[in-house]
Design a protein around this motif. Sequence first.
Motif, PDB file in Angstrom:
ATOM      1  N   ALA A   1       0.829  -1.211   0.000  1.00  0.00           N
ATOM      2  CA  ALA A   1       0.000   0.000   0.000  1.00  0.00           C
ATOM      3  C   ALA A   1       0.866   1.265   0.000  1.00  0.00           C
ATOM      4  CB  ALA A   1      -0.933   0.000   1.205  1.00  0.00           C
ATOM      5  N   LEU A   2       1.943   1.253   0.778  1.00  0.00           N
ATOM      6  CA  LEU A   2       2.849   2.402   0.816  1.00  0.00           C
ATOM      7  C   LEU A   2       3.548   2.608  -0.516  1.00  0.00           C
ATOM      8  CD1 LEU A   2       4.436   1.965   4.359  1.00  0.00           C
ATOM      9  CD2 LEU A   2       2.961   3.840   3.622  1.00  0.00           C
ATOM     10  N   ARG A   3       3.931   1.509  -1.162  1.00  0.00           N
ATOM     11  CA  ARG A   3       4.582   1.615  -2.470  1.00  0.00           C
ATOM     12  C   ARG A   3       3.634   2.198  -3.509  1.00  0.00           C
ATOM     13  NH1 ARG A   3       6.241  -3.891  -4.217  1.00  0.00           N
ATOM     14  NH2 ARG A   3       7.437  -2.806  -5.858  1.00  0.00           N
ATOM     15  N   VAL A   4       2.358   1.801  -3.431  1.00  0.00           N
ATOM     16  CA  VAL A   4       1.363   2.361  -4.347  1.00  0.00           C
ATOM     17  C   VAL A   4       1.145   3.847  -4.051  1.00  0.00           C
ATOM     18  CG1 VAL A   4      -1.057   2.284  -5.071  1.00  0.00           C
ATOM     19  CG2 VAL A   4       0.210   0.147  -4.705  1.00  0.00           C
TER      20      VAL A   4
ATOM     21  N   ARG B   1       3.581   6.243  -5.501  1.00  0.00           N
ATOM     22  CA  ARG B   1       3.447   6.457  -6.939  1.00  0.00           C
ATOM     23  C   ARG B   1       2.260   7.354  -7.287  1.00  0.00           C
ATOM     24  NH1 ARG B   1       6.395   2.338  -5.811  1.00  0.00           N
ATOM     25  NH2 ARG B   1       7.883   1.478  -7.317  1.00  0.00           N
ATOM     26  N   LEU B   2       1.480   7.704  -6.295  1.00  0.00           N
ATOM     27  CA  LEU B   2       0.336   8.593  -6.517  1.00  0.00           C
ATOM     28  C   LEU B   2       0.544   9.969  -5.896  1.00  0.00           C
ATOM     29  CD1 LEU B   2      -2.567   6.065  -5.758  1.00  0.00           C
ATOM     30  CD2 LEU B   2      -1.505   6.575  -7.972  1.00  0.00           C
ATOM     31  N   MET B   3       1.722  10.195  -5.313  1.00  0.00           N
ATOM     32  CA  MET B   3       1.967  11.440  -4.593  1.00  0.00           C
ATOM     33  C   MET B   3       1.895  12.674  -5.500  1.00  0.00           C
ATOM     34  SD  MET B   3       5.018  10.361  -1.933  1.00  0.00           S
ATOM     35  CE  MET B   3       5.195  12.051  -1.359  1.00  0.00           C
ATOM     36  N   HIS B   4       2.181  12.511  -6.789  1.00  0.00           N
ATOM     37  CA  HIS B   4       2.179  13.654  -7.697  1.00  0.00           C
ATOM     38  C   HIS B   4       0.782  14.040  -8.162  1.00  0.00           C
ATOM     39  CE1 HIS B   4       1.979  10.163 -10.353  1.00  0.00           C
ATOM     40  NE2 HIS B   4       1.556  10.965 -11.322  1.00  0.00           N
TER      41      HIS B   4
ATOM     42  N   GLN C   1      -3.052  15.298  -7.470  1.00  0.00           N
ATOM     43  CA  GLN C   1      -3.685  16.164  -6.477  1.00  0.00           C
ATOM     44  C   GLN C   1      -4.907  15.519  -5.840  1.00  0.00           C
ATOM     45  OE1 GLN C   1      -4.632  20.057  -7.943  1.00  0.00           O
ATOM     46  NE2 GLN C   1      -5.420  20.786  -5.990  1.00  0.00           N
ATOM     47  N   ASP C   2      -5.780  14.915  -6.655  1.00  0.00           N
ATOM     48  CA  ASP C   2      -7.048  14.385  -6.149  1.00  0.00           C
ATOM     49  C   ASP C   2      -6.938  12.881  -5.913  1.00  0.00           C
ATOM     50  OD1 ASP C   2      -9.620  13.861  -5.410  1.00  0.00           O
ATOM     51  OD2 ASP C   2     -10.560  14.534  -7.274  1.00  0.00           O
ATOM     52  N   VAL C   3      -6.369  12.516  -4.773  1.00  0.00           N
ATOM     53  CA  VAL C   3      -6.257  11.115  -4.377  1.00  0.00           C
ATOM     54  C   VAL C   3      -6.852  10.963  -2.983  1.00  0.00           C
ATOM     55  CG1 VAL C   3      -4.706   9.190  -3.859  1.00  0.00           C
ATOM     56  CG2 VAL C   3      -4.192  10.731  -5.758  1.00  0.00           C
ATOM     57  N   GLU C   4      -7.689   9.962  -2.821  1.00  0.00           N
ATOM     58  CA  GLU C   4      -8.302   9.680  -1.512  1.00  0.00           C
ATOM     59  C   GLU C   4      -8.137   8.201  -1.200  1.00  0.00           C
ATOM     60  OE1 GLU C   4     -12.603  10.079   0.842  1.00  0.00           O
ATOM     61  OE2 GLU C   4     -12.448  10.517  -1.312  1.00  0.00           O
ATOM     62  N   GLU C   5      -7.704   7.910   0.004  1.00  0.00           N
ATOM     63  CA  GLU C   5      -7.571   6.534   0.450  1.00  0.00           C
ATOM     64  C   GLU C   5      -8.784   6.161   1.289  1.00  0.00           C
ATOM     65  OE1 GLU C   5      -3.917   5.973   2.501  1.00  0.00           O
ATOM     66  OE2 GLU C   5      -2.677   6.776   0.868  1.00  0.00           O
ATOM     67  N   LYS C   6      -9.387   5.024   0.965  1.00  0.00           N
ATOM     68  CA  LYS C   6     -10.553   4.543   1.705  1.00  0.00           C
ATOM     69  C   LYS C   6     -10.282   3.131   2.202  1.00  0.00           C
ATOM     70  CE  LYS C   6     -14.292   7.028  -0.703  1.00  0.00           C
ATOM     71  NZ  LYS C   6     -14.943   7.620   0.476  1.00  0.00           N
TER      72      LYS C   6
END
Length: 314
Positions: A210-213, A216-219, A221-226
Amino acid sequence: MLRFLNVIWMLFISHSVIAQFGPLKNLSIEEESKLMVYNSKCVHRDKYSPSQRQLLYPFNQTVFISLISFQDTVSEFSSHLPIKKGILDTGMVKEEIRLSKADINKLTDLLFNYGYRSKKYGVIEDRMSCYDPHNAILFFNNQRKVISYIEICFDCLRMKFSSEKIKVGENCTEKFSILKNFFTSKGIKFVSIDHRPYGLIMRAYNETLALRVAERLMHIQDVEEKEMFSGLVFMVNGKMCLGVSKNSMMVRLDPNTLENLSDKDGWQQMVMGGRPMKGYISVSEDVLGRNDELDFWVNLALAFNPFAKASKKK
């Protein structure tokens, strides 16, 4: 939208959908999922009378019945039912409540008379890949030996039985919640992993993956973890994009790209009710150890995300 996402996610983590399709109506995946959610809810029917329920094993063989909570005193990470050759290890038992005849009648009613609304078009069984039990229903003989048991993990929505002869009816959506409320109403307080020593909470999904994924999404803006059931879903631009469970990763991609993946190992298309789910695949963690492999699948999901349809909001 959330209900539809829950259905997809449960398919990914547990593959526990039971489908029975009606022959006349052609349903979309989303229509089918909504029906499955509705059908899976609990409804009470007087299927068995009190006397009939008492004839079902192991209720017909026991002298008395107890509810217990327990905690493994050796391992911080998981528990096991403290019974050996029918003898209960009281050192591991935190609470024990002996049931009255009225309690047993209520218990058998909730086990055998609560079931699905309908099985038409399919139902969903809420079972997670984790298993860390802390409760049980014990059936004793007159020498206080355990002749049978139902071991319960309320957090993972799973049970294990001492015998294949034990049947507990249909696993409708609220069944574990109803049973958990029965335990607490009788005075059992220890019913959750929140009571672990030292405040330790174990994640059911692969946190390293999960951390590795997430990296790769840090760049974006609109990311939400559920957190959904026993996994973690990554929503990108309000749409399900990727997900991580205990031993695999869900990827939402362009359905037309599947024919180009024949040379890739470790993936399979997700299935609902016997039908392939367009655009949803599961990738085994066994092939995700290398960064270039993980990058490949994450990039496929991100490339499709702008074109993916969001589920309709209620």
